[in-house]
Design an enzyme around this catalytic site. Sequence first.
Site, short mmCIF file in Angstrom:
data_model
loop_
_atom_site.label_atom_id
_atom_site.label_comp_id
_atom_site.label_asym_id
_atom_site.label_seq_id
_atom_site.Cartn_x
_atom_site.Cartn_y
_atom_site.Cartn_z
N ARG A 38 0.86 -1.19 0.00
CA ARG A 38 0.00 0.00 0.00
C ARG A 38 0.89 1.24 0.00
O ARG A 38 1.89 1.30 0.73
CB ARG A 38 -0.89 0.04 1.25
CG ARG A 38 -2.07 -0.92 1.24
CD ARG A 38 -3.12 -0.58 0.17
NE ARG A 38 -4.24 -1.50 0.15
CZ ARG A 38 -4.34 -2.58 -0.64
NH1 ARG A 38 -3.38 -2.88 -1.50
NH2 ARG A 38 -5.42 -3.34 -0.59
N GLU B 179 -3.49 7.22 -5.39
CA GLU B 179 -3.59 6.50 -6.66
C GLU B 179 -4.84 7.01 -7.38
O GLU B 179 -5.86 7.19 -6.70
CB GLU B 179 -3.71 5.00 -6.42
CG GLU B 179 -2.40 4.39 -5.95
CD GLU B 179 -2.51 2.91 -5.62
OE1 GLU B 179 -3.56 2.29 -5.90
OE2 GLU B 179 -1.55 2.37 -5.06
N HIS C 174 -0.49 -0.17 -9.78
CA HIS C 174 -1.21 -1.09 -8.89
C HIS C 174 -1.78 -2.30 -9.68
O HIS C 174 -2.99 -2.50 -9.74
CB HIS C 174 -2.34 -0.36 -8.14
CG HIS C 174 -2.73 -1.06 -6.86
ND1 HIS C 174 -3.18 -0.41 -5.75
CD2 HIS C 174 -2.76 -2.38 -6.53
CE1 HIS C 174 -3.46 -1.28 -4.80
NE2 HIS C 174 -3.21 -2.49 -5.26
C1 DGY Z 1 -5.28 -6.37 -2.96
O1 DGY Z 1 -5.84 -7.43 -3.25
O2 DGY Z 1 -5.26 -5.92 -1.80
C2 DGY Z 1 -4.66 -5.61 -4.09
O3 DGY Z 1 -3.81 -4.61 -3.65
C3 DGY Z 1 -5.73 -5.01 -4.94
O4 DGY Z 1 -6.35 -4.02 -4.18
#
Ligand code: DGY
Length: 324
Positions: free
Chosen positions: A237, A266, A285
């Site tokens: 994150r 993001e 991402h």
């Molecule tokens: C997750 O599965 O947490 C990925 O980062 C997609 O949000």
Amino acid sequence: MKVFINKNIPEAGILLLQEKGIDLTINPTENVLSRNEFIQICQQNDALLNVGANNLDEDFFEQCPNIKGIALFSVGFDSVNIPSANSRKIPVGNTPDVLNRATSDLAFLLMQSVARKSFFNHKKIIDGKWESFNALENLGQELYGKTLGIFGLGRIGFEMAKKCKAAFGMNIIYHNRSHNVSAEKELDAQFVNFETLLAQSDVLSIHANFSEENKELFNKYTFAKMKSNAIFINTARGKFHNEADLFYALTNDIIWGAGLDVTNPEPMKQDNPLISLPNCCILPHIGSATYEARNGMAVCAAQNIIALSENKKMPFCVNDEVYI
Ligand code: DGY
């Protein structure tokens, strides 16, 4: 049961839900709904299959009293205020395991991309700047025998460590809340305190669940404790790192490079100065963006909704306490 899916998901999940006769409302557009639109539709449904980073905070739960369960299309559940869900006995499900390979593959890809400055060199070709062979330019670093430090060695971190050990014979150190006994046995991984993780890692890769207590844990103070050849990888994150401090560290030889699949916010703005740095590789991402992982996520999310509709415990529930 009426379920709102706020963005389309792979057919594998939709079919499972339809077979069970669940009444689905799927946002037909690729547009992100405004907060108001999102709340309004949630108010008319019994459950939410949530795709993306909607903030499911106390205000959401207050405004949507009909919601009886939430199935996230993600393994991370930092977008949900779990105490708010718990106080209303609302189960929240996620999609574990099915994306371990895809996400760790991407961390591995970023690690190598940074080590060989590959995004920067690719951009040189695009910009017409491929110049004649120069023995002293474009030099990267090799990863053989180096130390991989994992912050949060769970299932994704384990896969990353396995690959790094098999490909480059890397030594594995890690920092976790608790010991990962399988990693210690199978990969000879060594549990270290956070300071040692910072000081000894040649590559430091984050694979922890995000929680507010770790907000901007990677900042000017922590980057300053890392090796000057260190590569920082974040596929977890964006809130784990302070972006201005990362920029400073990358442009002042404090650390060697960074690979990010996640940023804060993001999407990242196009003029963000990190994008043009030679020692930074950024992706939008896409950690779980493989057919295999996304199909698996769709199935897990559907299974969570189906269990909810049958008054059973969600198979992938992050707040089991609601069932007590
Ligand atoms: C997750 O599965 O947490 C990925 O980062 C997609 O949000």
